[in-house]
Design a protein around this motif. Structure first.
Motif, short mmCIF file in Angstrom:
data_model
loop_
_atom_site.label_atom_id
_atom_site.label_comp_id
_atom_site.label_asym_id
_atom_site.label_seq_id
_atom_site.Cartn_x
_atom_site.Cartn_y
_atom_site.Cartn_z
N SER A 59 0.87 -1.39 -0.13
CA SER A 59 -0.11 -0.16 -0.15
C SER A 59 0.88 1.09 0.06
O SER A 59 0.35 2.43 0.28
CB SER A 59 -1.01 0.17 1.39
OG SER A 59 -1.82 -1.09 0.90
N SER A 60 1.97 1.12 -0.33
CA SER A 60 2.96 2.27 -0.25
C SER A 60 2.81 3.31 -1.34
O SER A 60 3.26 4.53 -1.17
CB SER A 60 4.46 1.79 -0.01
OG SER A 60 4.86 1.14 -1.28
N GLY A 61 2.37 2.63 -2.47
CA GLY A 61 2.01 3.92 -3.62
C GLY A 61 0.82 4.81 -3.19
O GLY A 61 0.05 4.61 -2.27
N LYS A 62 0.85 5.77 -3.77
CA LYS A 62 -0.29 7.05 -3.32
C LYS A 62 -1.54 6.48 -4.09
O LYS A 62 -1.75 5.85 -5.02
CB LYS A 62 -0.06 8.42 -3.99
CG LYS A 62 0.16 8.42 -5.56
CD LYS A 62 0.49 9.93 -6.04
CE LYS A 62 0.39 9.90 -7.44
NZ LYS A 62 0.30 11.50 -8.01
N THR A 63 -2.63 7.10 -3.66
CA THR A 63 -3.77 6.59 -4.07
C THR A 63 -4.06 6.91 -5.59
O THR A 63 -3.35 8.10 -6.00
CB THR A 63 -4.96 7.25 -3.41
OG1 THR A 63 -5.06 7.11 -2.23
CG2 THR A 63 -6.34 7.20 -3.86
N GLY A 64 -4.49 5.98 -6.51
CA GLY A 64 -4.31 6.41 -7.93
C GLY A 64 -5.36 7.57 -8.55
O GLY A 64 -6.49 7.70 -7.75
N ARG A 65 -5.23 7.77 -9.62
CA ARG A 65 -6.12 8.78 -10.39
C ARG A 65 -7.42 7.99 -10.76
O ARG A 65 -8.57 8.63 -11.00
CB ARG A 65 -5.56 9.21 -11.60
CG ARG A 65 -4.55 10.35 -11.05
CD ARG A 65 -3.63 11.04 -12.29
NE ARG A 65 -2.26 10.19 -11.92
CZ ARG A 65 -1.13 10.63 -12.50
NH1 ARG A 65 -1.44 11.43 -13.65
NH2 ARG A 65 -0.12 10.14 -12.37
N VAL A 66 -7.21 6.58 -10.78
CA VAL A 66 -8.41 5.72 -11.18
C VAL A 66 -9.00 5.00 -10.10
O VAL A 66 -8.05 4.46 -9.33
CB VAL A 66 -8.05 4.81 -12.40
CG1 VAL A 66 -9.28 3.58 -12.72
CG2 VAL A 66 -7.63 5.54 -13.73
#
Length: 105
Positions: A59-66
């Motif tokens: 879950s380390s990535g940022k919240t996606g645009r989709v």
């Protein structure tokens, strides 16, 4: 879920979709026109960094645009890795250059 022998943390499996694998091939082919060695190094680097980061910290990535996606951005290169976490696995959906318009996943 597996346990990493070095850290003792739970790990997840990273699965590259066909679309993501195709995008890596496209990226490599484009860069290889000018510098084949750099192209291979970049693609290997993306794959390695994704594996290192997302197997331990899915879950380390940022919240996606989709909706339902996450985006992993590395300071070492301008590519964005779009992924989702489902049933304890990470599915890499696509990879694109930060200067490009994001593809609809």
């Amino acid at each position: 879920m597996r346990i990493c022998s070095r850290s003792g943390r739970a790990t997840v499996k990273v699965i590259w979709t066909e679309e993501a694998r195709d995008r890596l091939k496209d990226i490599e082919a484009y860069i290889a026109q000018e510098n084949p060695t750099a192209a291979k190094k970049l693609v290997r680097g993306i794959i390695l960094k994704v594996a290192e980061q997302l197997t331990l910290y899915p879950s380390s990535g940022k919240t996606g645009r989709v909706t339902g996606t996450r985006e992993l951005v590395f300071s070492s290169h301008p590519y964005i890795v779009v992924y989702t976490v489902t049933n304890g696995n990470v599915y890499v959906l696509t990879v694109f250059h930060g200067a490009q318009k994001q593809p609809l996943v």
